[in-house]
Design a protein around this motif. Structure first.
Motif, PDB file in Angstrom:
ATOM      1  N   ASN A   1      11.778   3.817   3.318  1.00 40.46           N
ATOM      2  CA  ASN A   1      11.432   5.338   3.021  1.00 40.46           C
ATOM      3  C   ASN A   1      11.373   5.592   1.709  1.00 40.46           C
ATOM      4  N   GLU A   2      10.420   6.748   1.452  1.00 36.51           N
ATOM      5  CA  GLU A   2      10.327   7.485   0.065  1.00 36.51           C
ATOM      6  C   GLU A   2      11.797   7.805  -0.251  1.00 36.51           C
ATOM      7  N   ARG A   3      12.151   7.810  -1.512  1.00 37.32           N
ATOM      8  CA  ARG A   3      13.544   8.228  -2.226  1.00 37.32           C
ATOM      9  C   ARG A   3      13.587   9.429  -1.800  1.00 37.32           C
ATOM     10  N   ILE A   4      14.818   9.773  -1.502  1.00 31.68           N
ATOM     11  CA  ILE A   4      15.294  11.321  -1.118  1.00 31.68           C
ATOM     12  C   ILE A   4      15.316  12.033  -2.306  1.00 31.68           C
ATOM     13  N   TYR A   5      14.490  13.145  -2.172  1.00 36.39           N
ATOM     14  CA  TYR A   5      14.329  14.064  -3.241  1.00 36.39           C
ATOM     15  C   TYR A   5      15.175  15.156  -3.467  1.00 36.39           C
ATOM     16  N   GLY A   6      16.342  15.079  -2.326  1.00 34.57           N
ATOM     17  CA  GLY A   6      17.270  16.052  -2.443  1.00 34.57           C
ATOM     18  C   GLY A   6      16.795  17.413  -2.249  1.00 34.57           C
TER      19      GLY A   6
ATOM     20  N   ILE B   1       0.937  -1.205  -0.170  1.00 34.75           N
ATOM     21  CA  ILE B   1       0.033  -0.109  -0.034  1.00 34.75           C
ATOM     22  C   ILE B   1       0.895   1.222   0.002  1.00 34.75           C
ATOM     23  N   ARG B   2       0.580   1.932  -1.099  1.00 30.10           N
ATOM     24  CA  ARG B   2       1.186   3.365  -1.026  1.00 30.10           C
ATOM     25  C   ARG B   2       0.405   3.935  -0.059  1.00 30.10           C
ATOM     26  N   HIS B   3       0.971   5.104   0.915  1.00 24.14           N
ATOM     27  CA  HIS B   3       0.498   5.805   1.983  1.00 24.14           C
ATOM     28  C   HIS B   3      -0.684   6.807   1.140  1.00 24.14           C
TER      29      HIS B   3
ATOM     30  N   ASN C   1       0.938  19.581  -3.438  1.00 31.42           N
ATOM     31  CA  ASN C   1       1.976  19.308  -4.693  1.00 31.42           C
ATOM     32  C   ASN C   1       3.397  19.413  -4.448  1.00 31.42           C
ATOM     33  N   LEU C   2       3.787  19.451  -3.379  1.00 30.25           N
ATOM     34  CA  LEU C   2       5.130  19.615  -3.049  1.00 30.25           C
ATOM     35  C   LEU C   2       5.858  18.380  -2.954  1.00 30.25           C
ATOM     36  N   PHE C   3       7.181  18.457  -3.515  1.00 25.45           N
ATOM     37  CA  PHE C   3       7.985  17.243  -3.475  1.00 25.45           C
ATOM     38  C   PHE C   3       8.399  16.843  -2.090  1.00 25.45           C
ATOM     39  N   THR C   4       8.290  15.591  -1.772  1.00 24.55           N
ATOM     40  CA  THR C   4       8.187  15.468  -0.213  1.00 24.55           C
ATOM     41  C   THR C   4       9.435  14.589   0.278  1.00 24.55           C
ATOM     42  N   GLY C   5       9.655  13.370  -0.546  1.00 26.14           N
ATOM     43  CA  GLY C   5      10.930  12.585  -0.403  1.00 26.14           C
ATOM     44  C   GLY C   5      10.829  12.135   1.102  1.00 26.14           C
ATOM     45  N   SER C   6      12.178  12.562   1.717  1.00 23.34           N
ATOM     46  CA  SER C   6      12.402  11.933   3.197  1.00 23.34           C
ATOM     47  C   SER C   6      11.752  12.822   4.151  1.00 23.34           C
TER      48      SER C   6
ATOM     49  N   TRP D   1      13.849  13.455 -13.728  1.00 26.83           N
ATOM     50  CA  TRP D   1      13.941  13.117 -12.164  1.00 26.83           C
ATOM     51  C   TRP D   1      13.019  12.242 -11.592  1.00 26.83           C
ATOM     52  N   ARG D   2      11.763  12.545 -11.892  1.00 27.95           N
ATOM     53  CA  ARG D   2      10.473  11.768 -11.209  1.00 27.95           C
ATOM     54  C   ARG D   2      10.519  10.316 -11.684  1.00 27.95           C
ATOM     55  N   ARG D   3      10.704  10.153 -12.749  1.00 24.34           N
ATOM     56  CA  ARG D   3      10.397   8.590 -13.412  1.00 24.34           C
ATOM     57  C   ARG D   3      11.472   7.926 -13.889  1.00 24.34           C
ATOM     58  N   SER D   4      12.505   8.405 -14.318  1.00 20.67           N
ATOM     59  CA  SER D   4      13.749   7.750 -14.973  1.00 20.67           C
ATOM     60  C   SER D   4      14.325   6.673 -13.855  1.00 20.67           C
TER      61      SER D   4
ATOM     62  N   ASN E   1       7.664  23.276  -5.056  1.00 23.59           N
ATOM     63  CA  ASN E   1       6.313  23.070  -5.842  1.00 23.59           C
ATOM     64  C   ASN E   1       6.550  22.243  -7.062  1.00 23.59           C
ATOM     65  N   LYS E   2       5.699  21.166  -7.252  1.00 23.74           N
ATOM     66  CA  LYS E   2       6.023  20.511  -8.616  1.00 23.74           C
ATOM     67  C   LYS E   2       5.765  21.119  -9.885  1.00 23.74           C
ATOM     68  N   GLU E   3       4.980  21.717 -10.009  1.00 19.85           N
ATOM     69  CA  GLU E   3       4.496  22.687 -11.223  1.00 19.85           C
ATOM     70  C   GLU E   3       5.507  23.830 -11.286  1.00 19.85           C
TER      71      GLU E   3
ATOM     72  N   TRP F   1       1.626  17.304   2.062  1.00 18.89           N
ATOM     73  CA  TRP F   1       2.514  17.774   1.055  1.00 18.89           C
ATOM     74  C   TRP F   1       2.010  17.144  -0.395  1.00 18.89           C
ATOM     75  N   ASN F   2       1.376  16.230  -0.642  1.00 15.45           N
ATOM     76  CA  ASN F   2       0.651  15.688  -1.619  1.00 15.45           C
ATOM     77  C   ASN F   2      -0.104  16.728  -2.013  1.00 15.45           C
ATOM     78  N   GLU F   3      -1.113  16.929  -1.086  1.00 12.16           N
ATOM     79  CA  GLU F   3      -2.255  18.026  -1.280  1.00 12.16           C
ATOM     80  C   GLU F   3      -1.813  19.106  -1.931  1.00 12.16           C
TER      81      GLU F   3
ATOM     82  N   GLY G   1       5.325   6.063  -2.825  1.00  6.80           N
ATOM     83  CA  GLY G   1       5.372   5.740  -4.396  1.00  6.80           C
ATOM     84  C   GLY G   1       6.670   4.908  -4.871  1.00  6.80           C
ATOM     85  N   ASN G   2       8.022   5.488  -4.470  1.00  7.78           N
ATOM     86  CA  ASN G   2       9.218   5.303  -5.243  1.00  7.78           C
ATOM     87  C   ASN G   2       9.826   3.978  -4.537  1.00  7.78           C
ATOM     88  N   SER G   3       9.788   3.941  -3.190  1.00  6.40           N
ATOM     89  CA  SER G   3      10.191   2.623  -2.804  1.00  6.40           C
ATOM     90  C   SER G   3       9.429   1.295  -3.228  1.00  6.40           C
TER      91      SER G   3
END
Ligand SMILES: O=C(O)[C@H](O)COP(=O)(O)O
Length: 332
Positions: free
Chosen positions: A202-207, A98-100, A109-114, A229-232, A213-215, A105-107, A274-276
């Motif tokens: 944990n989620e991958r570290i988004y550095g 299950i992805r959380h 639209n911010l990169f969250t990572g760790s 960065w997000r999908r490769s 904001n993603k947009e 921060w999803n709400e 999502g990414n783990s």
């Protein structure tokens, strides 16, 4: 040694009646080994180098949650053990990923990572809905990341479960924490589900993208770059982890800790990110680094896999608490 009996409290065991078998001690001259008990593997670690004699040595037990631990064959090495279980084709167990649910921060639209951000109200509802979908599937153990959004998701989902067992977080961070969280009622233990938290999930570290904001990031760096960065598989965001780097810890943890439990017939829930989870699914479904770029996971949607014949069968997402609903599936 074979006649030795294990007397345990939840996290610590004392090994009684084993001979002072120096050959045995020499054979396991490392800091840990695995013992096999009925239905599951007990990972043990020596508490100190001085106690390597097996005569009344104290050991730390990871992931043991049964009162009937017994040593079946102490001469088996870990690799033999894995091979033996793989050959047991009758074992079938379920793995739910299950992805959380939606985080705060999803709400936005911010990169969250760790960054450790809690669920929104919607995320809470998604977790409860996920729990309803999996409520008929037996659960013996839960693994979550070390981040609150995954832990909230697992706990909220389990409030819906028909087993009505209580998920309990295992605290391995120090000897004291282990001592303080022991449970002294066998009956209560039987009504509990151990929850193992692991930073490796944990989620991958988004550095340097964390908190952006993603947009706005797309406007600043361009759509293609941000998509890379997000999908490769192998391009890390600045100062962050690529999916490949994330997979090196998440999949290694899965193989070392979760897969042996499935091989022993334990039914497992993994609440993570999502990414783990993308990296674990890549491993389960043998996706190529190109195929994984198209893999998207929705928040709070459980995915069911059946572990059988040493492999994983994808069952999709359970759609409801009925027997029919559990085995029907939606496209995710
Ligand atoms: O960390 C995040 O921001 C998200 O949970 C996952 O983000 P992604 O969809 O950009 O990989």
């Amino acid at each position: 040694m074979a006649a030795g009996a294990l007397h345990r409290s939840i996290r610590t065991i004392q090994l009684h009646g084993c001979s002072n078998d120096s050959a045995y001690t020499m054979e396991y001259g490392s800091s840990s080994l695995k013992l096999i008990s009925k239905g599951f593997t007990v990972d043990v670690k020596f508490l100190s180098n001085r106690s390597r004699s097996f005569n009344h040595c104290k050991m730390h037990v990871f992931h043991a949650f049964s009162s009937h631990a017994s040593v079946i064959d102490p001469t088996l090495s870990t690799s033999h053990v894995t091979t033996n279980f793989n050959q047991n084709t009758s074992i079938e167990s379920s793995l739910i990923l299950i992805r959380h649910g939606e985080s705060m921060w999803n709400e936005r639209n911010l990169f969250t990572g760790s960054v450790d951000v809690p669920l929104t109200k919607r995320g809470i509802e998604e977790a409860i809905e996920a729990g309803k979908r999996i409520s008929s599937i037996p659960v013996n153990m839960i693994y979550t990341s070390a981040l609150i959004r995954a832990q909230m998701t697992a706990m909220l989902a389990m409030t819906q479960h028909r087993q009505k067992k209580i998920p309990i977080i295992m605290h391995d961070e120090s000897l004291q924490a282990k001592e303080w969280t022991q449970i002294f009622s066998e009956e209560t233990i039987q009504q509990s589900i151990p929850v193992i938290t692991a930073w490796q999930l944990n989620e991958r570290i988004y550095g340097k993208l964390q908190g952006l904001n993603k947009e706005e990031t797309v406007v600043r760096y361009g759509k293609e770059k941000v998509h890379e960065w997000r999908r490769s598989f192998d391009s890390p965001p600045p100062n962050g982890e690529s999916l490949e780097m994330c997979s090196q810890r998440a999949v290694a943890f899965f193989k070392e800790n979760i897969e042996p439990q499935l091989q022993n017939g334990r039914n497992i829930v993994v609440a993570a990110h999502g990414n783990s989870l993308r990296s674990i699914i890549m491993y389960l479904e043998k996706l190529t680094s190109q195929e994984v770029t198209n893999l998207e996971l929705s928040t709070g949607v459980p995915l069911l896999y059946i572990y059988k014949h040493g492999g994983f069968l994808k069952r999709g997402s359970p759609v409801g608490p009925t027997e029919y609903g559990v085995y029907a599936y939606t496209r995710v």
